[in-house]
Scaffold this motif. Structure first.
Motif, short mmCIF file in Angstrom:
data_model
loop_
_atom_site.label_atom_id
_atom_site.label_comp_id
_atom_site.label_asym_id
_atom_site.label_seq_id
_atom_site.Cartn_x
_atom_site.Cartn_y
_atom_site.Cartn_z
N GLY A 120 0.83 -1.20 0.00
CA GLY A 120 0.00 0.00 0.00
C GLY A 120 0.86 1.25 0.00
O GLY A 120 0.66 2.16 0.79
N CYS A 121 1.80 1.30 -0.93
CA CYS A 121 2.79 2.38 -0.95
C CYS A 121 2.17 3.73 -1.27
O CYS A 121 2.76 4.78 -1.00
N GLY A 122 0.95 3.73 -1.86
CA GLY A 122 0.28 4.98 -2.15
C GLY A 122 1.09 5.86 -3.09
O GLY A 122 1.73 5.39 -4.02
N ASN A 123 1.07 7.16 -2.82
CA ASN A 123 1.82 8.09 -3.67
C ASN A 123 3.17 8.44 -3.07
O ASN A 123 3.70 9.52 -3.29
N LEU A 124 3.73 7.47 -2.33
CA LEU A 124 5.08 7.56 -1.76
C LEU A 124 5.20 8.66 -0.70
O LEU A 124 6.21 9.34 -0.60
N ARG A 125 4.17 8.77 0.12
CA ARG A 125 4.20 9.73 1.22
C ARG A 125 5.42 9.48 2.10
O ARG A 125 6.15 10.41 2.44
N ALA A 126 5.64 8.23 2.47
CA ALA A 126 6.87 7.85 3.17
C ALA A 126 7.86 7.21 2.21
O ALA A 126 9.07 7.24 2.43
N GLY A 127 7.34 6.63 1.13
CA GLY A 127 8.17 5.85 0.23
C GLY A 127 9.33 6.60 -0.39
O GLY A 127 10.41 6.03 -0.56
N TRP A 128 9.13 7.89 -0.71
CA TRP A 128 10.24 8.60 -1.35
C TRP A 128 11.42 8.72 -0.41
O TRP A 128 12.58 8.70 -0.86
N ARG A 129 11.16 8.79 0.89
CA ARG A 129 12.25 8.85 1.87
C ARG A 129 12.96 7.49 1.96
O ARG A 129 14.18 7.42 2.08
N PHE A 130 12.17 6.41 1.94
CA PHE A 130 12.77 5.08 1.97
C PHE A 130 13.61 4.85 0.71
O PHE A 130 14.71 4.28 0.78
N ILE A 131 13.10 5.26 -0.43
CA ILE A 131 13.83 5.09 -1.69
C ILE A 131 15.16 5.83 -1.64
O ILE A 131 16.20 5.32 -2.08
N GLU A 132 15.13 7.04 -1.10
CA GLU A 132 16.34 7.85 -0.98
C GLU A 132 17.35 7.22 -0.03
O GLU A 132 18.57 7.29 -0.23
N HIS A 133 16.86 6.56 1.02
CA HIS A 133 17.72 5.99 2.06
C HIS A 133 18.32 4.65 1.65
O HIS A 133 19.49 4.37 1.95
N LEU A 134 17.53 3.82 0.97
CA LEU A 134 17.97 2.47 0.64
C LEU A 134 18.86 2.46 -0.60
O LEU A 134 18.84 3.38 -1.42
N GLU A 135 19.64 1.40 -0.72
CA GLU A 135 20.46 1.23 -1.90
C GLU A 135 19.57 1.07 -3.14
O GLU A 135 18.42 0.63 -3.03
N GLY A 163 17.05 7.43 -10.40
CA GLY A 163 18.28 6.66 -10.36
C GLY A 163 18.35 5.65 -9.23
O GLY A 163 19.23 4.79 -9.23
N ARG A 164 17.40 5.73 -8.29
CA ARG A 164 17.37 4.76 -7.18
C ARG A 164 16.69 3.46 -7.60
O ARG A 164 16.68 2.49 -6.84
N LEU A 165 16.11 3.45 -8.79
CA LEU A 165 15.52 2.24 -9.39
C LEU A 165 14.52 1.52 -8.48
O LEU A 165 14.61 0.30 -8.27
N PRO A 166 13.54 2.23 -7.94
CA PRO A 166 12.53 1.55 -7.12
C PRO A 166 11.59 0.73 -7.98
O PRO A 166 11.40 1.02 -9.17
N HIS A 167 11.01 -0.30 -7.38
CA HIS A 167 9.98 -1.10 -8.05
C HIS A 167 8.62 -0.60 -7.57
O HIS A 167 8.37 -0.53 -6.36
N LEU A 168 7.74 -0.28 -8.50
CA LEU A 168 6.37 0.13 -8.17
C LEU A 168 5.43 -0.76 -8.98
O LEU A 168 5.43 -0.71 -10.21
N THR A 169 4.65 -1.57 -8.26
CA THR A 169 3.90 -2.63 -8.93
C THR A 169 2.43 -2.63 -8.51
O THR A 169 2.11 -2.53 -7.32
N LEU A 170 1.56 -2.76 -9.49
CA LEU A 170 0.12 -2.90 -9.25
C LEU A 170 -0.17 -4.34 -8.87
O LEU A 170 0.36 -5.28 -9.47
#
Length: 276
Positions: A120-135, A163-170
């Protein structure tokens, strides 16, 4: 990744703070509560009636299929305001809630090399911070709503995180069968089970243990009640802690109530699930 802040043990019953005690006893589906609430908040009567009409139509259209029902809810809410669709009244609140989720997991040991599944990642309310933090490539976000995932891609672009190459999947369910076994150090679901009937929660708990790393954990929030379990318009569900702990145990998982989360400024409770 085993959380070292406390050892796994039989979960203790939730001990609400005094300010939460009255709220936890409320049955929001009861007519008496609705009348009292309407008297106190007359400006919210019209929006509630609109939601009720939408609920009736969507129930007829998506008989028995909660995922299709809630996907339609998200489509309508996202069209009006993507931030409001994920429960944020303003941009500042959207940022604050995302920061709170991020800070909490950092304090509980989330490291850049960990792999994270955000249900339930939504519109990356927290996700963009996780993406920035993680490899790069270590963040995997899934959601049932194509509309909110389009908004998520806009957030990703706005913060320059391509460039952080996150996966976003339906996804259309929580079987997680398309994900590798033992892969994720942290699985996270914020404000997902608060909108889910018990069979959806049970489906997730039946399958999340397979994708967890041996010492990983699954954090999820839920709307807690200490009275009768209930829902409002099939959009908001309220559960007793022991109901969810028992569901987890039935799938070989240990669930622990996170007392430190209760002290933060939000309206939900949190359980942490680990493999036995």
């Amino acid at each position: 990744m085993q959380d070292t802040s406390a050892q796994s043990a039989a979960p203790e019953p939730a001990r609400p703070l005094p300010r939460k005690a009255a709220r936890l006893a409320v049955n929001r589906a009861a007519l008496t509560h609705k009348v009292r609430y309407a008297i106190r908040h007359p400006d919210r009567i019209t929006p509630y009636l609109r939601r009720t009409a939408r609920d009736g139509w969507l129930r007829l259209k998506h008989r028995g299929d909660h995922v299709a029902y809630y996907r339609a809810v998200m489509a309508a809410d996202t069209e009006r305001d993507p931030r409001a669709a994920v429960g944020s009244r303003s941009h500042d609140r959207w940022l604050a809630l995302g920061q709170m989720q991020f800070d909490y997991l950092i304090e509980h040991g989330l490291r850049p090399e960990h792999r994270m599944l955000d249900i339930g990642c939504g519109n990356l309310r927290a996700g963009w911070r996780f993406i920035e933090h993680l490899e790069p490539g270590h963040y995997y976000g899934i959601d049932i709503s194509p509309d909110i995932l389009i908004s998520a891609k806009e957030t990703l672009t706005a913060y320059g995180l391509q460039g952080r190459l996150p996966h976003l999947t339906l996804t259309g369910d929580l079987k997680l069968d398309f994900l590798p076994a033992g892969h994720f150090d942290v699985v996270h679901a914020h404000s997902v089970f608060s909108h889910s009937p018990v069979e959806v929660i049970d489906e997730c708990l039946a399958n999340v243990g397979r994708v967890l790393a041996p010492d990983g954990f699954f954090d999820f929030t839920f709307d807690r009640t200490e009275g009768r379990e209930h829902h409002v318009l099939r959009e908001d569900f309220y559960y007793r802690t022991e109901t969810l702990v028992t569901l987890a145990r039935g799938h070989g998982l240990t669930a622990r109530f996170m007392e430190d989360w209760e002290k933060l400024p939000h309206g939900q409770s949190k359980l942490r699930v680990t493999r036995e």
